[in-house]
Design a protein around this motif. Structure first.
Motif, PDB file in Angstrom:
ATOM      1  N   THR A 206       0.731  -1.436  -0.050  1.00  0.00           N
ATOM      2  CA  THR A 206       0.153   0.073   0.035  1.00  0.00           C
ATOM      3  C   THR A 206       0.743   1.267   0.003  1.00  0.00           C
TER       4      THR A 206
ATOM      5  N   LEU B 272       1.147   4.305  -2.899  1.00  0.00           N
ATOM      6  CA  LEU B 272       0.876   5.653  -2.420  1.00  0.00           C
ATOM      7  C   LEU B 272       1.896   6.536  -3.034  1.00  0.00           C
TER       8      LEU B 272
ATOM      9  N   TYR C 253      -5.452   6.098  -5.092  1.00  0.00           N
ATOM     10  CA  TYR C 253      -4.858   7.275  -4.488  1.00  0.00           C
ATOM     11  C   TYR C 253      -4.667   8.395  -5.636  1.00  0.00           C
TER      12      TYR C 253
ATOM     13  N   PHE D 108      -2.984  14.246   2.934  1.00  0.00           N
ATOM     14  CA  PHE D 108      -2.985  12.846   3.437  1.00  0.00           C
ATOM     15  C   PHE D 108      -4.335  12.842   4.290  1.00  0.00           C
TER      16      PHE D 108
ATOM     17  N   MET E  26      -7.737  13.133   2.358  1.00  0.00           N
ATOM     18  CA  MET E  26      -8.197  11.963   1.844  1.00  0.00           C
ATOM     19  C   MET E  26      -8.566  10.808   2.793  1.00  0.00           C
TER      20      MET E  26
ATOM     21  N   THR F  78     -10.855   8.062   0.934  1.00  0.00           N
ATOM     22  CA  THR F  78     -10.074   7.255   0.273  1.00  0.00           C
ATOM     23  C   THR F  78      -9.209   6.357   1.177  1.00  0.00           C
ATOM     24  N   ASN F  79      -8.523   6.948   2.025  1.00  0.00           N
ATOM     25  CA  ASN F  79      -7.771   6.120   3.056  1.00  0.00           C
ATOM     26  C   ASN F  79      -8.731   4.745   3.572  1.00  0.00           C
TER      27      ASN F  79
END
Length: 313
Positions: A106, A110, A198, A229, A232, A235-236
């Motif tokens: 992951t 990213l 991402y 970050f 988001m 999305t995370n």
């Protein structure tokens, strides 16, 4: 004093009322096919096997004759969870699979997304290259890496200069390295998938947030980790759930590599082995399947609860 622009109430024409078109018999038929056909397919391929697995997990059946179909209670679960020598190693391998994807796969996706979001030259080409493994079937990916790891004439052993010799590494036959070899193959695909997710998340971040951080004197790293970050967060959450599910449903690569043998067990591999393999015991295989289902439902329920809670807010 008169108004220069008089507007009388009579001069204002009311807007015509919009009439909803009634559905014809043909429209209802098309809607019925579009909704009913996918529903029937899902019921046949998903829900019926799910119900059958739950029922069979409490039964003893040889898979051939219905006369051998007997109630077995929790015996299958007792064997699967406490007596099977393969359950704990398989569960541990799934945990290792999850940690490897979470710590390496992951973050790698990213990193690729952040680099390609910089509008570098040829970024579309790089996106296509990194996303290519996602478009391939996982079974095909297993075959590709089987050729890469081949002990006699594989690319990696050739690169090490040991191909065809006694010093060649048996990447899939050696229980000390085969799990890590399979994880590298899985990460190759997982990173491309995470990269695309991402990239979509980065495109959705308000540019004014970056501008405000820049005006406050934040550098690139500070802007990303403290502003971009956290922005988001939806999305995370999706990526965390996807990473967990990917680690639980891992099967194709391991099965293509060596059929889950030589110490490379996973929960999904145990399900297949007990259902259709040499050690065919349908009740125990169904019990393993239900256990895997229950474990998989945890991240799914977490995601759904979080999603609906945010909508209520």
């Amino acid at each position: 004093m008169t108004d220069l622009n008089p507007i009388s109430a009579a001069s204002v024409t009311p807007a015509p009322r919009r009439h909803l078109r009634q559905l014809t018999g043909r429209d209802r038929g098309v809607l019925g096919v579009m909704i009913g056909l996918p529903t029937i397919i899902q019921v046949i391929l998903v829900w019926l096997p799910l119900v059958a697995s739950v029922v069979l997990s409490f039964m003893k059946w040889d898979g051939l004759s219905f006369t051998s179909f007997h109630w077995n209670g929790l015996t299958n679960y007792t064997f699967a969870l406490t007596q099977s020598p393969q359950f704990l190693p398989a569960l541990l391998h799934n945990v290792v699979w999850l940690l490897f994807l979470a710590v390496i796969g992951t973050p790698l996706g990213l990193l690729l997304a952040v680099l390609l979001d910089q509008k570098i030259r040829g970024s579309r080409i790089y996106q296509s290259i990194f996303f290519l493994p996602v478009m391939l079937s996982v079974a095909l990916i297993g075959i590709i890496w089987e050729l890469m790891y081949s002990q006699d004439n594989g690319f990696i052993n050739n690169l090490l200069g040991t191909a065809g010799t006694s010093g060649a590494i048996d990447w899939f036959g050696n229980a000390n390295v085969n799990l890590w070899a399979a994880l590298v193959a899985a990460t190759w695909r997982h990173a491309g998938y995470i990269m695309i997710l991402y990239l979509a998340g980065l495109k959705g971040v308000d540019p004014s947030l970056r501008e405000a951080a820049s005006l406050d004197g934040a550098n690139g790293a500070q802007t990303f980790f403290r502003v971009v970050f956290p922005a988001m967060a939806p999305t995370n959450v999706i990526i965390v759930v996807i990473t967990i599910i990917e680690s639980l449903r891992a099967f194709d690569i391991v099965w293509v590599i060596n059929g889950g043998n030589n110490g490379l067990e996973l929960l999904s591999v145990l399900v297949v082995k007990y259902l259709v393999g040499e050690t065919q015991v349908i009740g125990i295989g169904s019990a393993f399947a239900v256990v895997l289902l229950v474990i998989s439902l945890v991240p799914i329920v977490f995601y759904l609860v979080r999603t609906f809670r945010n909508r209520e807010i």
